[in-house]
Design a protein around this motif. Structure first.
Motif, PDB file in Angstrom:
ATOM      1  N   GLU A 136      34.978   4.973 -27.356  1.00 48.20           N
ATOM      2  CA  GLU A 136      35.585   5.005 -28.682  1.00 48.20           C
ATOM      3  C   GLU A 136      36.924   4.269 -28.730  1.00 48.20           C
ATOM      4  N   ASN A 137      37.391   3.811 -27.602  1.00 50.42           N
ATOM      5  CA  ASN A 137      38.690   3.116 -27.553  1.00 50.42           C
ATOM      6  C   ASN A 137      38.445   1.609 -27.660  1.00 50.42           C
ATOM      7  N   ILE A 190      47.311  11.235 -22.977  1.00 46.68           N
ATOM      8  CA  ILE A 190      46.735   9.946 -22.585  1.00 46.68           C
ATOM      9  C   ILE A 190      47.049   9.621 -21.119  1.00 46.68           C
ATOM     10  N   ARG A 218      44.157   7.792 -19.604  1.00 46.01           N
ATOM     11  CA  ARG A 218      44.074   6.438 -20.149  1.00 46.01           C
ATOM     12  C   ARG A 218      45.140   5.537 -19.527  1.00 46.01           C
ATOM     13  N   ASN A 257      35.231   5.400 -22.093  1.00 52.15           N
ATOM     14  CA  ASN A 257      36.177   5.208 -23.207  1.00 52.15           C
ATOM     15  C   ASN A 257      35.526   4.424 -24.344  1.00 52.15           C
TER      16      ASN A 257
END
Length: 610
Positions: free
Chosen positions: A433-434, A208, A211, A431
């Motif tokens: 799906e986050n 991550i 992210r 992102n």
């Protein structure tokens, strides 16, 4: 198994009754009987042997042959024992296929996968785990999970393993350490599985890093926006307080330990340090701490002014001919970034930061420029305050507009808002799906939209009185405002101003638009809007009314005050209406009856209407 009865088989050759071939090559397999008779030992069949039955069908078998001996030990015959292993073979093939699929699935993942036992020993990993951490699979299988996870204490790791829930996935964040010592932030998803007949834990670790960078960038952008907006509201603050605030801002948004801000004199010969970080002053042990420096004598730290560009120094201790050395007791400098600030192509100031935990980037330089440019503008506005106070009374309205928009530098802030919104859109797309990140990004977008609304208001406010007044067709002007409001489709509109012209400008359309917006936002049950006129002596009353809930008596005097709102709007619309109307030499009041509808009466003197 053979398809032969004893009577049918008696007297037949063994090869005719016991016909065996290799399943893959289809070649005949040597009977174990011959080998038993030759060697006198127990003999088994090779793998992949099938028995061809009398009817031609085949069955997988395994067998063994053993010699029959007489009392003297002589071989007198052979006992041949064989059995059907079709089911067993099918099971073995299924297991092998399952193992192959498991391995392909595991090694096909881009995330790292770990299988560990209840003592945290690593018992299986996928290819990605080896590649990302730099260990061979053989090395990893000799290690314990605590060898690669230095972020959590060993006791914490073992506790998580021992308390692993049986019916759900355990998700948490930690960091894995590579063979060369690099730490990789990861999100772990762990669950109980059965591995080779025993209970184990399968952990999927997702890198991550990006992210975390995105979250950090988003956070710093939010902090930067907050500082920029705050700086633009500090008109009543002293120059020293403003520079100290700007210093705090650049330290925080660049994640630095030290910073300073210096101003350059008019002839570009002397720079004076105006603000410096408290940490630097605490750690600095030099006996002399001058604030004025000749540019020609200053060391490498002043290069941004001399070269007129940001200067990045990754290793401040490295040898450099431009360095003049630090005085004894000076704070230790690890890395450095200096950024010149310009006004009309002249360097007027410099902001510098040092000792970031990492390398300085172009984005850090742009951030510093953003903060300092806005700060310098505020300083410059302060320098002109006395001159503005001497302006003639005819500039009073202009002064008021400057006070409203003085806290916002619209052009620069709008560009920054658009940049933030564009980056937010790209982050959402990347992102998708986050869900948590998307939610946070939407919160940033809402904040940006609110700031943009304030900019739009200030832009309209600035236009008041800027355009020369001319004849305006009221009916057409009202219809133009209607066209911008799609939500009026279910509202009956009565426009009784045909042929009416007044002396105004195109902001009159904004007046009607804001009145329509007020009805639709706050009227709650509006189904009809009417615009008409009443002659009152040498004046004309232009009346706008709706049949909504109206305005309560206690709010009638408040609605034209900036910032007042009964809902979630900015509360600036009616203030804008009042200022535009007064700019025309008209007046406006709300004299509707509460609970029966809003009624705005605009009084127009005879000289400004036809």
């Amino acid at each position: 198994l053979t398809g032969w009865t004893l009577d049918e088989a008696a007297g037949k050759s063994l090869g005719q009754v016991f016909n065996i071939v290799n399943e893959q090559s289809r070649l005949s397999v040597e009977s174990p009987v011959a080998k038993v008779l030759l060697e006198g030992v127990v003999v088994g069949l090779a793998n992949h042997t099938v028995l061809v039955r009398r009817d031609g069908t085949e069955v997988s078998i395994d067998d063994s042959g053993a010699p029959i001996r007489d009392d003297q030990g002589n071989i007198t015959g052979v006992v041949l024992v064989f059995r059907d292993i079709t089911k067993r073979k099918k099971t073995e093939e299924t297991l092998a296929e399952s193992e192959t699929k498991y391995r392909r699935l595991l090694d096909g993942m881009t995330d790292t996968a770990w299988v560990i036992d209840d003592e945290c020993n690593i018992i299986d990993v996928n290819r990605s785990a080896s590649e990302s951490l730099g260990y061979t699979k053989k090395e990893l299988l000799k290690m314990n999970l605590t060898d690669i996870d230095n972020n959590l204490k060993a006791e914490k790791i073992k506790y998580l393993v021992k308390t692993m829930p049986k019916d759900k996935i355990q998700v948490f964040e930690t960091a894995h350490t590579t063979k060369n010592g690099l730490k990789i932030p990861v999100e772990i998803s762990s669950s109980l599985v059965t591995y080779k007949g025993k209970q184990a834990i399968l952990s999927i670790a997702r890198n991550i890093t990006e992210r975390k960078k995105t979250e950090a960038t988003l956070y710093l952008n939010k902090i930067l926006l907050e500082y920029l907006l705050a700086i633009n509201k500090m008109e009543e603050t002293s120059k020293k307080e403003l520079l100290d605030f700007a210093l705090e801002a650049i330290i925080k948004v660049t994640q630095s330990k030290f910073a300073l801000i210096s101003l350059v004199n008019d002839d570009q010969t002397i720079l004076t340090i105006q603000a410096w970080s408290k940490n630097a002053m605490k750690e600095c042990k030099t006996t002399q701490k001058p604030t004025d420096y000749y540019l020609s004598q200053a060391g490498i730290w002043a290069e941004p002014i001399r070269q007129r560009k940001p200067i990045f120094i990754e290793d401040y201790n490295a040898a450099n001919l431009k360095k003049r050395g630090l005085p004894e007791g000076h704070v230790k400098i690890k890395n450095y970034l200096g950024v010149p600030i310009f006004e009309k192509d002249v360097v007027v100031a410099m902001a510098a930061v040092a000792n970031k935990n990492g390398f300085y980037t172009e984005n850090d330089a742009l951030t510093i420029s953003s903060v300092m440019n806005d700060t310098w503008r505020i300083i410059q506005r302060k320098n002109f305050e006395s001159e503005r106070e001497q302006n003639l009374s005819k500039l009073s309205m202009l002064n008021e507009k400057l006070n409203v928009v003085g806290s916002l530098t619209r052009h620069d802030v709008r560009n920054k808002l658009m940049a933030i919104k564009a980056k937010t859109y790209l982050l959402k797309k990347k992102n998708i799906e986050n869900a948590e990140l998307i939610r946070n990004l939407e919160g940033v977008e809402t904040t940006v939209d609110s700031a943009a609304a304030l900019l739009a208001f200030s832009g309209l406010y600035e236009k008041i009185g800027a355009e020369e007044l001319r004849e305006i067709n009221v009916e057409e002007c009202f219809n133009q405002a209607l066209a911008l409001r799609r939500s009026v489709q279910n509202v009956k509109i009565i426009n009784e101003t045909k042929g009416l012209t007044v002396i105004a400008d195109k902001l009159l359309s904004e007046v009607f638009y804001n009145l329509l917006d007020n009805s639709l936002r706050h009227g709650q049950r509006v189904t009809q809007i009417r615009l008409f006129t009443i002659k009152d002596g040498n004046k004309l009353k232009l009346i706008y009314e709706d049949n909504g809930v109206g305005v309560s008596e206690e709010n009638k005097d408040k609605i034209f005050v900036g910032g007042f709102s009964t809902g979630r709007s900015s509360g600036l619309g009616l203030k804008l209406i009042k200022r535009v109307i007064e700019g025309y030499g008209w007046s406006i009041v709300e004299n509707g009856e509460p609970n029966k509808g809003a009624k705005f009466t605009i009084t127009i003197p005879q000289t400004t209407q036809e």
